[in-house]
Design an enzyme around this catalytic site. Structure first.
Site, mmCIF file in Angstrom:
data_model
loop_
_atom_site.group_PDB
_atom_site.id
_atom_site.type_symbol
_atom_site.label_atom_id
_atom_site.label_comp_id
_atom_site.label_asym_id
_atom_site.label_seq_id
_atom_site.Cartn_x
_atom_site.Cartn_y
_atom_site.Cartn_z
ATOM 1 N N ASN A 210 0.837 -1.202 0.000
ATOM 2 C CA ASN A 210 0.000 0.000 0.000
ATOM 3 C C ASN A 210 0.870 1.250 0.000
ATOM 4 O O ASN A 210 2.102 1.160 -0.006
ATOM 5 C CB ASN A 210 -0.953 -0.021 1.203
ATOM 6 N N ASP A 279 -4.313 -6.277 5.266
ATOM 7 C CA ASP A 279 -5.311 -7.120 5.926
ATOM 8 C C ASP A 279 -5.263 -8.558 5.415
ATOM 9 O O ASP A 279 -5.608 -9.481 6.132
ATOM 10 C CB ASP A 279 -6.712 -6.539 5.708
ATOM 11 N N PRO A 307 -3.075 -11.685 10.735
ATOM 12 C CA PRO A 307 -3.502 -11.421 12.119
ATOM 13 C C PRO A 307 -3.668 -9.919 12.321
ATOM 14 O O PRO A 307 -2.962 -9.124 11.698
ATOM 15 C CB PRO A 307 -2.332 -11.954 12.958
ATOM 16 N N ASP A 308 -4.622 -9.524 13.162
ATOM 17 C CA ASP A 308 -4.752 -8.108 13.512
ATOM 18 C C ASP A 308 -3.783 -7.845 14.655
ATOM 19 O O ASP A 308 -3.980 -8.295 15.787
ATOM 20 C CB ASP A 308 -6.198 -7.772 13.916
ATOM 21 N N ILE A 309 -2.696 -7.128 14.333
ATOM 22 C CA ILE A 309 -1.600 -6.962 15.295
ATOM 23 C C ILE A 309 -2.068 -6.189 16.521
ATOM 24 O O ILE A 309 -1.901 -6.637 17.669
ATOM 25 C CB ILE A 309 -0.409 -6.221 14.626
ATOM 26 N N PHE A 325 -4.442 3.688 14.899
ATOM 27 C CA PHE A 325 -4.807 4.730 13.934
ATOM 28 C C PHE A 325 -6.009 4.246 13.133
ATOM 29 O O PHE A 325 -6.166 3.048 12.905
ATOM 30 C CB PHE A 325 -3.636 5.040 12.994
ATOM 31 N N LYS A 339 -13.862 1.384 15.891
ATOM 32 C CA LYS A 339 -12.588 0.647 15.920
ATOM 33 C C LYS A 339 -12.021 0.591 17.329
ATOM 34 O O LYS A 339 -11.503 -0.436 17.773
ATOM 35 C CB LYS A 339 -11.602 1.349 14.973
ATOM 36 N N LYS A 343 -11.565 -3.189 18.688
ATOM 37 C CA LYS A 343 -10.206 -3.711 18.912
ATOM 38 C C LYS A 343 -9.774 -3.546 20.365
ATOM 39 O O LYS A 343 -8.623 -3.847 20.703
ATOM 40 C CB LYS A 343 -9.218 -3.000 17.977
HETATM 41 O O1 C5P Z 1 -8.796 -2.165 10.848
HETATM 42 P P1 C5P Z 1 -7.869 -1.090 10.332
HETATM 43 O O2 C5P Z 1 -6.803 -1.641 9.421
HETATM 44 O O3 C5P Z 1 -8.549 0.088 9.736
HETATM 45 O O4 C5P Z 1 -7.159 -0.559 11.674
HETATM 46 C C1 C5P Z 1 -6.100 0.326 11.651
HETATM 47 C C2 C5P Z 1 -5.286 0.178 12.893
HETATM 48 O O5 C5P Z 1 -5.067 -1.205 13.177
HETATM 49 C C3 C5P Z 1 -3.901 0.770 12.758
HETATM 50 O O6 C5P Z 1 -3.473 1.189 14.036
HETATM 51 C C4 C5P Z 1 -3.078 -0.393 12.237
HETATM 52 O O7 C5P Z 1 -1.706 -0.251 12.521
HETATM 53 C C5 C5P Z 1 -3.707 -1.563 12.990
HETATM 54 N N1 C5P Z 1 -3.702 -2.847 12.290
HETATM 55 C C6 C5P Z 1 -2.960 -3.892 12.798
HETATM 56 N N2 C5P Z 1 -2.973 -5.119 12.184
HETATM 57 C C7 C5P Z 1 -3.743 -5.337 11.090
HETATM 58 C C8 C5P Z 1 -4.511 -4.293 10.568
HETATM 59 C C9 C5P Z 1 -4.461 -3.055 11.175
HETATM 60 O O8 C5P Z 1 -2.256 -3.699 13.788
HETATM 61 N N3 C5P Z 1 -3.722 -6.516 10.527
#
Ligand code: C5P
Length: 405
Positions: A210, A279, A307-309, A325, A339, A343
């Site tokens: 991106n 994602d 994974p969502d970090i 963010f 969000k 989260k």
């Molecule tokens: O869900 P979204 O991508 O919009 O969320 C953005 C936030 O989540 C940012 O802080 C980004 O660094 C974090 N993020 C993450 N892991 C992912 C997707 C987003 O930590 N896989």
């Protein structure tokens, strides 16, 4: 930036070929708002004239302990009291030896003896002189006395040799000078920041990524360092120079960023997820370059979720204060609030990326910070400026259990 606004820096210049760089150093310190007075040793005047440094600093240059003219402008004890920082750049091996032994044999060493403020030394000498056991012992002794050592760098030297001993570059000296004046808001805190994009491999030559530049994440790392924090910057591929004093962990994919984040988040006080994490990633990475066999052929790439970090960090029991963010193009505040809840974050920073002027690749940003039942909008400003404000707000919102001061 005026990160040294109102700071009084006494620049000591000693005898070495790198003395010419002190002219540039004065200008760059002034760019940050510092008031610079110069003291030169006798040997330094053989390499660069006092007149040059007087012209640049805008003050008479101090040369001699017994010079009635300059002593009458500001005497050595007054100079020692005046300075917020004594920065000796370049510092020769000889001067380092005198300083470590507490000599008061010339104006500069006498000022250092009398000073109560922080002293910083940027060594510059031949690599053999730097590596010499006596010099190393003197530097160790200075460190235990509380003197900061800036550098040296390594590379080609004026004498034609290659090795460690070059004066640190001027920008690096300025950064470290700024860091000696931490505003202290995050002193003692460990801050982990993710920044930049991730790359998800399709085959050995292609990837999905991106437009994230990493600028906001790197600016936050700088601001957190300036606030006295220990910073771990987990960075996807960017073209940016990492801030001095940040511990950088370079990663490529979201999975690598996840693993580094989970490792570093344990024991951290603050986690700021600025990275634009992909994602999805290709379910299978082709081991060979995918070929275009005939025109009009179709290739299907199946994606699976990464994974969502930040959500994983927020889910850690006893984890860090977690800041995410939310880059949105519409209903920015509503989506950001959603969000925050989904989260389980402690704070979310919303920005509208539909506007080309701000967001992803630009130098400026406009954000709204949302935490607890509070909301604060930071009007459009440089990403570095925004970073300082975000760090200040995080410091205020930080629960006692994560604050160290
Ligand atoms: O869900 P979204 O991508 O919009 O969320 C953005 C936030 O989540 C940012 O802080 C980004 O660094 C974090 N993020 C993450 N892991 C992912 C997707 C987003 O930590 N896989």
């Amino acid at each position: 930036m005026n990160l040294l606004a109102g700071k009084r820096i006494l620049l000591g210049v000693t005898g070495g070929i790198a003395a010419y760089k002190s002219a540039e150093l004065i200008r760059r310190l002034q760019d940050q708002g510092a008031d610079v007075h110069v003291v030169m040793t006798a040997a330094a005047t053989e390499f660069i004239t006092p007149l040059t440094l007087q012209g640049l600093s805008g003050h008479p240059v101090h040369l001699d302990l017994l010079d009635t003219e300059t002593e009458s402008v500001m005497g050595h004890i007054e100079l020692a009291r005046w300075a917020d920082l004594i920065l000796i750049a370049p510092a020769s091996a000889n001067f380092i030896a005198r300083l470590s032994q507490g000599h008061g044999s010339d104006l500069l060493s006498t000022i250092c003896l009398a000073a109560q403020c922080q002293i910083a030394v940027a060594p510059a000498m031949n690599q053999g002189m730097w590596a010499n056991a006596a010099t190393q012992e003197n530097v160790r002794s200075l460190m235990t006395q509380g003197t900061a050592i800036f550098g040296p760098d390594e590379g080609l030297q004026a004498c034609g040799e290659i090795g460690e001993g070059r004066l640190l570059d001027v920008a690096g000296i300025v950064d470290l000078t700024i860091a000696t004046f931490p505003n202290g808001k995050l002193r003692g805190c460990k801050v982990v920041i993710t920044a930049g994009p991730t790359r998800e491999a399709i085959d050995p030559v292609r990837y999905i990524s991106n437009h994230s530049s990493g600028k906001q994440g790197y600016a936050l790392a700088e601001a957190a360092i300036e606030a006295g924090a220990e910073v771990i910057l987990i960075s996807g591929p960017t073209n940016l120079a990492p801030p001095n004093r940040a511990n950088v962990i370079p990663v490529t994919s979201a999975q690598e960023m996840y693993e580094a984040s989970m490792q570093e988040a344990t024991g951290a006080d603050i986690f700021i997820g600025v990275a634009a994490v992909a994602d999805f990633r290709p379910t299978e990475v082709s081991r060979q370059k995918i070929k275009k066999d005939k025109s009009g052929s179709r290739v299907t790439i199946t994606l699976e979720e990464n994974p969502d970090i930040i959500a994983s960090v927020a889910a850690l029991g006893d984890g860090p204060f977690t800041v995410g963010f939310a880059a949105e193009t519409s209903h920015v505040i509503d989506y950001a609030r959603a969000k925050l809840a989904k989260k389980n974050l402690d704070m979310v920073i919303a920005n509208n990326v539909s506007n080309q002027e701000i967001g992803f690749n630009s130098d400026e940003n406009e954000t709204t910070m949302i935490w607890g039942n509070q909301e604060q909008t930071l009007p459009i400003a440089s990403k570095r400026n925004i970073a300082t404000k975000i760090v200040g707000t995080i410091a205020e919102a930080l629960p006692e259990s994560h604050a160290h001061d």
